[in-house]
Design a protein around this motif. Structure first.
Motif, mmCIF file in Angstrom:
data_model
loop_
_atom_site.group_PDB
_atom_site.id
_atom_site.type_symbol
_atom_site.label_atom_id
_atom_site.label_comp_id
_atom_site.label_asym_id
_atom_site.label_seq_id
_atom_site.Cartn_x
_atom_site.Cartn_y
_atom_site.Cartn_z
ATOM 1 N N ARG A 1 0.815 -1.215 0.000
ATOM 2 C CA ARG A 1 0.000 0.000 0.000
ATOM 3 C C ARG A 1 0.850 1.267 0.000
ATOM 4 N NH1 ARG A 1 -4.877 -1.691 -0.047
ATOM 5 N NH2 ARG A 1 -5.397 -3.730 0.836
ATOM 6 N N GLU A 2 2.087 1.144 0.420
ATOM 7 C CA GLU A 2 2.967 2.307 0.437
ATOM 8 C C GLU A 2 3.391 2.715 -0.975
ATOM 9 O OE1 GLU A 2 6.296 3.466 3.651
ATOM 10 O OE2 GLU A 2 6.933 1.902 2.253
ATOM 11 N N LEU A 3 3.157 1.842 -1.931
ATOM 12 C CA LEU A 3 3.538 2.097 -3.327
ATOM 13 C C LEU A 3 2.978 3.427 -3.831
ATOM 14 C CD1 LEU A 3 3.461 -0.502 -6.177
ATOM 15 C CD2 LEU A 3 2.118 1.570 -6.438
ATOM 16 N N LEU A 4 1.795 3.787 -3.399
ATOM 17 C CA LEU A 4 1.165 5.015 -3.887
ATOM 18 C C LEU A 4 1.964 6.260 -3.541
ATOM 19 C CD1 LEU A 4 -2.599 4.284 -3.126
ATOM 20 C CD2 LEU A 4 -1.502 4.376 -5.369
ATOM 21 N N GLN A 5 2.738 6.208 -2.454
ATOM 22 C CA GLN A 5 3.506 7.379 -2.037
ATOM 23 C C GLN A 5 4.658 7.702 -2.989
ATOM 24 O OE1 GLN A 5 4.668 7.395 2.133
ATOM 25 N NE2 GLN A 5 2.969 6.014 2.647
ATOM 26 N N ILE A 6 5.045 6.712 -3.782
ATOM 27 C CA ILE A 6 6.211 6.898 -4.643
ATOM 28 C C ILE A 6 5.873 6.691 -6.117
ATOM 29 C CG2 ILE A 6 7.094 4.497 -4.696
ATOM 30 C CD1 ILE A 6 9.846 5.689 -3.874
ATOM 31 N N LEU A 7 4.595 6.397 -6.387
ATOM 32 C CA LEU A 7 4.186 6.032 -7.744
ATOM 33 C C LEU A 7 4.414 7.153 -8.747
ATOM 34 C CD1 LEU A 7 2.807 3.809 -9.480
ATOM 35 C CD2 LEU A 7 0.640 4.966 -9.012
ATOM 36 N N ASP A 8 3.971 8.381 -8.454
ATOM 37 C CA ASP A 8 4.118 9.473 -9.418
ATOM 38 C C ASP A 8 5.587 9.807 -9.680
ATOM 39 O OD1 ASP A 8 1.465 9.759 -10.007
ATOM 40 O OD2 ASP A 8 1.121 11.429 -8.637
ATOM 41 N N PHE A 9 6.420 9.662 -8.658
ATOM 42 C CA PHE A 9 7.861 9.882 -8.864
ATOM 43 C C PHE A 9 8.391 8.912 -9.917
ATOM 44 C CE2 PHE A 9 12.192 8.460 -7.953
ATOM 45 C CZ PHE A 9 12.897 9.647 -8.087
ATOM 46 N N TYR A 10 8.039 7.633 -9.765
ATOM 47 C CA TYR A 10 8.546 6.644 -10.716
ATOM 48 C C TYR A 10 7.837 6.730 -12.072
ATOM 49 C CZ TYR A 10 11.730 4.276 -7.507
ATOM 50 O OH TYR A 10 12.783 3.977 -6.686
ATOM 51 N N LYS A 11 6.590 7.192 -12.101
ATOM 52 C CA LYS A 11 5.939 7.398 -13.398
ATOM 53 C C LYS A 11 6.632 8.534 -14.151
ATOM 54 C CE LYS A 11 1.367 6.816 -13.786
ATOM 55 N NZ LYS A 11 -0.096 6.841 -13.526
ATOM 56 N N THR A 12 7.043 9.562 -13.416
ATOM 57 C CA THR A 12 7.832 10.643 -14.029
ATOM 58 C C THR A 12 9.117 10.082 -14.607
ATOM 59 O OG1 THR A 12 6.956 12.262 -12.452
ATOM 60 C CG2 THR A 12 8.986 12.840 -13.595
ATOM 61 N N TYR A 13 9.796 9.281 -13.815
ATOM 62 C CA TYR A 13 11.071 8.677 -14.241
ATOM 63 C C TYR A 13 10.879 7.800 -15.478
ATOM 64 C CZ TYR A 13 14.987 5.365 -14.173
ATOM 65 O OH TYR A 13 16.039 4.574 -14.528
ATOM 66 N N ARG A 14 9.862 6.945 -15.450
ATOM 67 C CA ARG A 14 9.656 6.011 -16.563
ATOM 68 C C ARG A 14 9.245 6.725 -17.847
ATOM 69 N NH1 ARG A 14 12.346 1.350 -16.190
ATOM 70 N NH2 ARG A 14 11.969 0.297 -14.217
ATOM 71 N N ALA A 15 8.379 7.723 -17.732
ATOM 72 C CA ALA A 15 8.000 8.485 -18.922
ATOM 73 C C ALA A 15 9.218 9.201 -19.491
ATOM 74 C CB ALA A 15 6.901 9.484 -18.576
ATOM 75 N N TYR A 16 10.066 9.708 -18.606
ATOM 76 C CA TYR A 16 11.258 10.417 -19.066
ATOM 77 C C TYR A 16 12.220 9.459 -19.775
ATOM 78 C CZ TYR A 16 14.414 14.370 -19.217
ATOM 79 O OH TYR A 16 15.190 15.415 -19.671
ATOM 80 N N VAL A 17 12.364 8.248 -19.246
ATOM 81 C CA VAL A 17 13.231 7.249 -19.898
ATOM 82 C C VAL A 17 12.727 6.948 -21.300
ATOM 83 C CG1 VAL A 17 13.954 4.824 -19.867
ATOM 84 C CG2 VAL A 17 14.102 6.183 -17.783
ATOM 85 N N ARG A 18 11.419 6.773 -21.465
ATOM 86 C CA ARG A 18 10.880 6.502 -22.798
ATOM 87 C C ARG A 18 11.108 7.696 -23.724
ATOM 88 N NH1 ARG A 18 11.027 1.962 -24.475
ATOM 89 N NH2 ARG A 18 9.845 2.772 -26.221
#
Length: 426
Positions: free
Chosen positions: A280-297
């Motif tokens: 459940r703690e995943l939500l606290q860091i999800l947008d950070f990693y979505k930013t990272y993943r979109a940037y990698v693509r």
């Protein structure tokens, strides 16, 4: 000298299967040959810092690594590593001769089952997402963790990954991403890392760092109806990219579903993964990693755009894709689209200013002149003379033009793009 395998292996005689058709695809790091029933993948002799395929020995090693790692999720899909040999008749896959390179051999996935194709047809359902979640939860439960893996979830490694992205894309600012958006994403990323040290450290202690897939998005997922899912083509060339917080992998596929306009399935995927995994703690860091993943693509799109050996139409599309991914990253990091309104009397330089602003910011330029002509079925470059406030310059037609400009602006904003509205607005 680098060999262009897309041209050399263009004949069915070069393959032991003697296929009836050969489809050659190039990326910035590989050649892929899609035959009737199998696929061959050859690594290009390139060095991007995070990836080094420059010697024959390295390419062989990473072909073998690709086989080993992908068999974790797809044991029956990856068939082996085949030598490419030079014979008196030419080059071929397998057989006797001087070994000049290597290729990974795998079964061909059905095109109709590819997740990317199903998304384009709007055919992905929650049942498909459930199959992915079930496979991933089991995969991560058994994936390697602890010493030798945990460090990939550390602040030091996360910071290295993000800073590497920013340095490798700095030369594309003004081409694929506007200066303001680049600076905004950089600032957000650095601030988040600094403010969430405890969160990163806690996720390491809770065992959330795993040797995962590394490239978890729709291009690498295939379904056999709604009975079985194949998640293939993981990252073999860099353990740092393959290993990390499982939240980063969840964020990747969630971002990809957003990219394809399926935020509903993106939300469902995250919700079901949390329910099945208990994270459940995943939500606290999800947008950070979505930013990272979109940037990698976005970064990968830039690399493809810069690859001169890639066909021009593919390069152009890669640049447009990169812009879209960077727009997503900007939105995930809290950025919001900006609307610029450039107005004034006719002939005062509105369009000149708007074009200059668009060139610098990469904002979408919506011109009243071009929009007006489009509504009238007139080509943009065609001069169209009308009496004052008559025809397409009448007040009614002008109102239609402005309404159409607003519609185009709304569409652009929903896609995360900045907009420049250029008109007299009298």
């Amino acid at each position: 000298m680098s060999l262009d395998w897309s041209k050399i292996l263009s004949s069915s005689d070069a393959f032991p299967e003697s296929p009836s058709s050969i489809k050659a695809i190039q990326t910035h790091i590989s050649y892929v040959f899609v035959l009737d029933d199998v696929v061959y993948k050859i690594k290009k002799p390139v060095d991007f810092g995070f990836l080094d395929f420059t010697t024959l020995e390295k390419r062989k090693h990473f072909c073998e690594k690709e086989l080993e790692l992908n068999r974790r999720l797809c044991p029956d899909l990856y068939l082996g590593v085949e030598p490419i040999v030079k014979t008196p008749q030419g080059y071929q896959i397998g057989g006797e001769g001087e070994v000049v390179d290597y290729a990974v051999k795998m079964k061909r996935m059905p095109e109709e089952g590819m997740m990317s194709n199903l998304l384009r047809k709007n055919s992905i359902t929650e049942r498909h997402i459930d199959l992915i979640v079930d496979a991933l939860v089991e995969f991560y439960k058994n994936a390697r963790t602890g010493p030798g893996v945990d460090e990939y979830g550390s602040i030091e490694t996360v910071r290295f990954n993000t800073e590497e992205n920013f340095s490798q894309t700095a030369s594309y600012v003004g081409t694929a991403i506007g200066p303001h958006r680049y600076e905004y994403i950089v600032s957000y990323t650095r601030d988040f890392i600094e403010a969430n040290r405890d969160l990163f450290e806690r996720r390491i202690k809770e065992g959330r760092i795993r040797e995962g897939h590394g490239d978890l998005y729709s291009q690498n997922i295939c379904f056999k109806d709604t009975e079985k899912v194949y998640i293939f083509d993981c990252i073999e060339f860099n353990e740092r990219f393959r290993s990390g917080d499982v939240a980063s992998e969840v964020a990747f596929l969630s971002m990809d579903l957003d990219y394809h306009g399926r935020q509903d399935l993106s939300d469902y995927f995250v919700k079901r993964f949390i329910e099945k995994s208990g994270d459940r703690e995943l939500l606290q860091i999800l947008d950070f990693y979505k930013t990272y993943r979109a940037y990698v693509r976005g970064k990968i799109g830039c690399f493809t755009y810069s690859s001169e050996e890639v066909p021009e139409n593919v390069r152009a599309q890669a640049l447009e894709d990169a812009k879209r991914y960077f727009n997503l990253a900007y939105g995930y990091s809290g950025g919001r689209p900006t609307v610029f309104v450039v107005f004034g009397l006719t002939g005062t330089g509105k369009t000149t200013l708007s074009k200059a602003l668009s060139s610098r910011s990469l904002a979408t330029h919506i011109s009243s002149d071009i929009t007006r002509k489009a509504l009238a079925g007139v080509r943009p470059e065609e001069k169209h003379l009308e009496p004052y406030e008559r025809g397409i310059y009448s007040s009614d037609f002008t109102e239609r033009t402005y309404q159409r400009m607003l519609t185009l602006a709304e569409e652009a904003i929903l896609e995360g793009r900045d907009v420049i509205l250029d008109g007299t607005y009298r």
